[in-house]
Write an enzyme that holds these catalytic residues in place. Structure first.
Site, PDB file in Angstrom:
ATOM      1  N   LYS A  51      -3.942  -8.195   9.533  1.00 36.95           N
ATOM      2  CA  LYS A  51      -3.097  -7.345  10.378  1.00 36.95           C
ATOM      3  C   LYS A  51      -3.867  -6.880  11.617  1.00 36.95           C
ATOM      4  CE  LYS A  51      -0.253  -6.177   6.452  1.00 36.95           C
ATOM      5  NZ  LYS A  51      -0.030  -5.362   5.268  1.00 36.95           N
ATOM      6  N   GLN A  95      -1.000   0.147   2.923  1.00 36.21           N
ATOM      7  CA  GLN A  95      -1.103  -1.108   2.174  1.00 36.21           C
ATOM      8  C   GLN A  95      -0.851  -0.840   0.686  1.00 36.21           C
ATOM      9  OE1 GLN A  95      -1.430  -4.177   3.551  1.00 36.21           O
ATOM     10  NE2 GLN A  95      -1.210  -5.033   1.511  1.00 36.21           N
ATOM     11  N   ASP A 118       7.049  -1.114   7.927  1.00 37.83           N
ATOM     12  CA  ASP A 118       7.281  -1.952   6.746  1.00 37.83           C
ATOM     13  C   ASP A 118       8.773  -1.996   6.368  1.00 37.83           C
ATOM     14  OD1 ASP A 118       5.142  -3.307   5.503  1.00 37.83           O
ATOM     15  OD2 ASP A 118       4.291  -1.434   4.738  1.00 37.83           O
TER      16      ASP A 118
END
Ligand code: GUN
Length: 282
Positions: A51, A95, A118
């Protein structure tokens, strides 16, 4: 046909980089993505590194906040509160998975939903299921993009999804439904799974077990999307949920692992970060 998610992601990232290059002059700054990594799970470390690398390629500012697995839930929620309040932060990603002593649902719900790159916040999930504008979860969004680029006509097709996670199975089923597929959601408890999957025109596999889908479970000419990222117990190499070598000759379209869905997920995260940034500029 093998769809290279890696190549598609690379070309989409180039386009985004050209767009982001105009932002400093237009808006006085570039988008800023904050990523929180708790613990040192090798899979998570590798995703977070990917990322950061993609952010650099696109010109997005990336801050990765690393904390030990022993961090308290309260402390993690404190970091999120600070990032929520920081106008210079456009996207926040925690995460997953988180250590067991932390309530992931509580953490996700604490993220300002306008910064939820997300698409996991309950407000975004509700909007998705009500077909309202929302941030789309990255992996499902990337899968639909790949199908479209490969020229797969989704409408009216029999789509079978294996796996019912919040991250992939559930949202990709909804996106396929929105594209007018007839969707069957299957999982570890489905009876006669092979019978169901062998009738699929489009098969999306997100069950997290190495080479779980064997050639007898796939019909001739099927489109096969493999979301799995596993270690092959025999060779130790990365492999998907699908037995690629056995199924590739049967499939009309298939995605490899690595180099398939994974790079598209990260690419869509970049897109979502730009989207959240641009919404704030309006
Ligand atoms: N873990 C596995 N996939 C994902 C993802 O798409 N987002 C986050 N935050 N964690 C993950």
């Amino acid at each position: 046909m093998i769809i290279s998610g890696k190549e598609l992601a690379s070309s989409l990232k180039q386009q985004m980089a050209a767009e982001v290059a105009t932002f400093e002059e237009r808006y006085g700054r570039v988008p800023h993505l904050a990523v929180i990594l708790v613990g040192e799970d090798p899979g998570s470390v590798s995703y977070v590194t990917g990322k950061a690398k993609a952010s650099a390629e696109v010109g997005i500012k990336n801050t990765t906040i690393r904390r030990p697995a022993t961090i308290s839930e309260e402390e993690l929620l404190g970091i999120i509160a600070e990032l929520n309040a920081d106008d210079a932060v456009d996207g926040i990603l925690v995460q997953l998975p988180l250590p067991k002593h932390i309530d992931s649902d509580k953490v996700i719900a604490a993220i300002d939903c306008s910064k939820d790159v997300d698409g996991f916040h309950p407000m975004n999930v509700a909007a998705l299921w009500q077909k309202q504008p929302c941030v789309l979860p990255c992996t499902p969004k990337g899968i639909i993009k790949m199908l479209k680029v490969a020229g797969v006509d989704i409408a009216g097709k029999n789509a079978v999804v294996i796996g019912r996670s919040n991250i992939v199975g559930l949202p990709v089923s909804k996106l396929l439904l929105d594209e007018n597929a007839t969707v069957t959601m299957t999982h570890s408890r489905t009876k006669n799974l092979g019978e169901v999957t062998s009738k699929a025109d489009i098969l999306v596999v997100a069950i997290g077990r190495p080479k779980f889908v064997t050639a007898d479970m796939v019909g001739d000419g099927a489109v096969v999307i493999d979301v799995g990222v596993n270690r092959d117990p025999e060779t130790g190499k990365l492999c998907g949920d699908v037995d690629f070598a056995a199924i590739e000759p049967k499939a009309s379209v298939i995605t490899p692992v690595p180099g398939g869905v994974g790079p598209m997920t990260i690419c869509c995260l970049m897109e979502n970060t730009i989207e959240c940034f641009l919404k704030k500029q309006a």
